[in-house]
Design a protein around this motif. Structure first.
Motif, mmCIF file in Angstrom:
data_model
loop_
_atom_site.group_PDB
_atom_site.id
_atom_site.type_symbol
_atom_site.label_atom_id
_atom_site.label_comp_id
_atom_site.label_asym_id
_atom_site.label_seq_id
_atom_site.Cartn_x
_atom_site.Cartn_y
_atom_site.Cartn_z
ATOM 1 N N THR A 1 25.746 142.211 55.481
ATOM 2 C CA THR A 1 24.805 141.734 56.489
ATOM 3 C C THR A 1 25.084 142.423 57.809
ATOM 4 O O THR A 1 26.231 142.468 58.262
ATOM 5 N N LEU B 1 25.608 140.626 64.262
ATOM 6 C CA LEU B 1 24.688 140.091 65.257
ATOM 7 C C LEU B 1 24.463 141.104 66.364
ATOM 8 O O LEU B 1 23.343 141.288 66.849
ATOM 9 N N LEU C 1 17.616 135.521 62.458
ATOM 10 C CA LEU C 1 17.979 135.792 63.849
ATOM 11 C C LEU C 1 16.959 135.179 64.798
ATOM 12 O O LEU C 1 17.315 134.587 65.819
ATOM 13 N N ALA D 1 17.610 131.565 64.976
ATOM 14 C CA ALA D 1 18.766 131.263 65.819
ATOM 15 C C ALA D 1 18.399 131.358 67.298
ATOM 16 O O ALA D 1 18.836 130.526 68.112
ATOM 17 N N THR E 1 14.441 144.003 67.119
ATOM 18 C CA THR E 1 14.569 142.605 66.718
ATOM 19 C C THR E 1 15.193 141.790 67.839
ATOM 20 O O THR E 1 14.827 140.634 68.056
ATOM 21 N N GLY E 2 16.137 142.392 68.562
ATOM 22 C CA GLY E 2 16.764 141.687 69.665
ATOM 23 C C GLY E 2 15.782 141.363 70.773
ATOM 24 O O GLY E 2 15.827 140.282 71.360
ATOM 25 N N ALA F 1 13.677 138.587 69.634
ATOM 26 C CA ALA F 1 14.486 137.371 69.585
ATOM 27 C C ALA F 1 14.573 136.735 70.970
ATOM 28 O O ALA F 1 14.509 135.503 71.101
ATOM 29 N N PRO G 1 21.717 134.206 57.082
ATOM 30 C CA PRO G 1 21.800 135.647 56.816
ATOM 31 C C PRO G 1 22.876 136.021 55.800
ATOM 32 O O PRO G 1 22.792 137.085 55.183
ATOM 33 N N ALA H 1 16.357 138.939 59.430
ATOM 34 C CA ALA H 1 15.686 139.088 60.727
ATOM 35 C C ALA H 1 15.021 137.781 61.144
ATOM 36 O O ALA H 1 15.115 137.365 62.308
ATOM 37 N N GLY I 1 21.301 131.525 62.345
ATOM 38 C CA GLY I 1 21.904 132.755 62.848
ATOM 39 C C GLY I 1 23.153 133.191 62.106
ATOM 40 O O GLY I 1 23.442 134.391 62.030
ATOM 41 N N ARG J 1 21.944 143.770 65.288
ATOM 42 C CA ARG J 1 20.571 143.290 65.278
ATOM 43 C C ARG J 1 20.039 143.055 66.692
ATOM 44 O O ARG J 1 18.864 143.221 66.955
ATOM 45 N N LEU J 2 20.923 142.671 67.618
ATOM 46 C CA LEU J 2 20.474 142.391 68.974
ATOM 47 C C LEU J 2 20.175 143.655 69.768
ATOM 48 O O LEU J 2 19.467 143.595 70.769
#
Length: 415
Positions: free
Chosen positions: A7, A10, A146, A149, A18-19, A22, A281, A143, A277, A13-14
């Motif tokens: 996975t 975090l 996230l 979360a 996607t971040g 989010a 995942p 995703a 979050g 992904r941020l």
């Protein structure tokens, strides 16, 4: 069962698109939940104490009715014109609606504010379509986790801030929510590139796409979507019962004020961050969307059963346990079913399907609050018992149907 893929962290992904979305989801949920702690108190300024639960439920139902009409239209428009314009339209509509609600002065003004919000309620479906545009099918579950979360963080901080602002003025949280919606619109304008390229967009709009019933019927002709929509409907009904009644329940059974209600909702946000979050995942690549969704529904339903017992045993411990189970199950179910629906959407109709999904959930949100108000008048625990029955029905339906018929390629891959 396939070997689980690692996975992404975090941080990884941020730092991508996607971040950015989010953060947009965080602001969206923080703004929306700012008003929850003060909603029953705002309504109480215009009606008798005996009518508060009914009018709170009616105001929520009015929003759901308007969202039911508007969401699939806005979803189809995002397929035609792109995701960013619809996001901006929705966020500006939210800012206006919160400002109108904050001005208040009469009950009909509060209703008008929710009508405006409902008619421009396309931000969530556009955000989910944005993720589907920018992620491969196997990446969508994490995703969506996230995003959940981020929403949980907003759900945690929004009510706390709303409760604190509510000590200053019942209108202050509404103006704060309007400000967050404007900030969100600025973020989208500056930092979110369009995800739906012109060559992938639908050729044009036709009158059928403005017919909410026709769009919903079209989505339901797809066997996989029909099953998933039915499951989501039952879940949305259960969730709406809690959302529309929880502040009233806490106010009347446990004598909580706006700040304390905000702290309870903050606890929901903490659990949402943990489940969506961190936990979801990691479970999704190992067990697949279907299994995680079923487990989430069962846990969620058990939490609702515990909350129904508050009417008999109004204790803080029972409240904490019930809310923890409800929210943890929600956090497992939401990203799982979102990935299943996204994978089942026909090519070129991602926005339309996401809009139809939001629309059919709005049907549950129309009748859920009204049923909750009626059941609450009979017995304080009845709304939560009914909600638990709907959620557990969804779990049994998803289990029975998906064991005989795979829902999509992801389900086959994870079987």
């Amino acid at each position: 069962m396939h070997d689980p893929q690692p996975t992404p962290s975090l941080f990884t992904r941020l730092t991508g698109r996607t971040g950015v979305i989010a953060i947009s989801v965080f602001l969206n949920f923080a703004g929306f939940t700012l008003i929850i702690p003060v909603l029953p108190f705002s309504v109480a300024r215009y009606v008798s104490a005996a009518e508060v639960a009914f009018w709170v439920s009616l105001i929520i139902a009015v929003y759901a009715l308007c969202s039911f009409v508007a969401a699939p239209v806005l979803g189809a428009m995002s397929d035609r014109f792109g995701r960013r314009p619809i996001l901006l339209l929705s966020l500006c509509g939210s800012a206006l609606s919160f400002a109108v609600f904050g001005i208040g002065g009469a009950l009909w003004v509060l209703v008008l504010g929710r009508i405006i919000e409902g008619l421009t309620a396309g931000s969530i479906s556009a955000m989910y379509a944005y993720v589907a545009d920018t992620h491969a099918p196997e990446e969508r579950g994490p995703a969506f986790g996230l995003l959940g979360a981020a929403g949980g963080l907003g759900f945690m901080l929004g009510p706390v801030l709303g409760g604190l602002l509510g000590q200053i003025s019942l209108s202050a949280p509404l103006y704060g929510a309007a400000g967050l919606a404007v900030l969100n619109a600025v973020l989208v304008q500056l930092y979110m590139p369009e995800s739906h390229p012109s060559e992938s967009r639908s050729a044009g709009l036709h009158w059928g796409q403005f017919n909410v019933f026709g769009q919903l019927a079209g989505a339901l002709r797809n066997r996989r979507l029909r099953l998933l929509f039915g499951v989501v409907f039952c879940f949305a009904f259960g969730s709406t019962v809690l959302q529309s009644n929880l502040a009233v329940l806490l106010k009347e059974l446990l004598a909580f004020g706006p700040a304390t209600v905000g702290l309870v909702l903050a606890g929901i946000g903490v659990m949402d961050i943990v489940s969506q979050g961190l936990v979801a995942p990691r479970l999704l690549p190992r067990f697949g969307e279907r299994r995680v969704a079923i487990a989430g529904l069962i846990i969620n339903g058990a939490g609702l059963v515990m909350l129904s017992l508050l009417a008999i045993f109004p204790t803080l411990l029972l409240l904490i346990c019930g809310m923890a189970m409800f929210t943890f199950g929600d956090g497992l179910f939401q990203p799982s079913v979102s990935a299943l629906i996204s994978d089942a959407a026909p090519a070129g109709r991602q926005g339309e399907v996401q809009g139809a999904n939001q629309s059919q959930q709005s049907i549950a949100r129309m009748f859920g609050p009204l049923a909750s108000a009626w059941l609450y008048g009979l017995f304080a625990g009845a709304p939560y018992a009914a909600a638990a029955a709907f959620v557990l029905l969804a779990a049994s339906t998803l289990y029975a149907r998906s064991t005989s018929t795979p829902l999509n390629s992801a389900s086959v891959r994870n079987a």
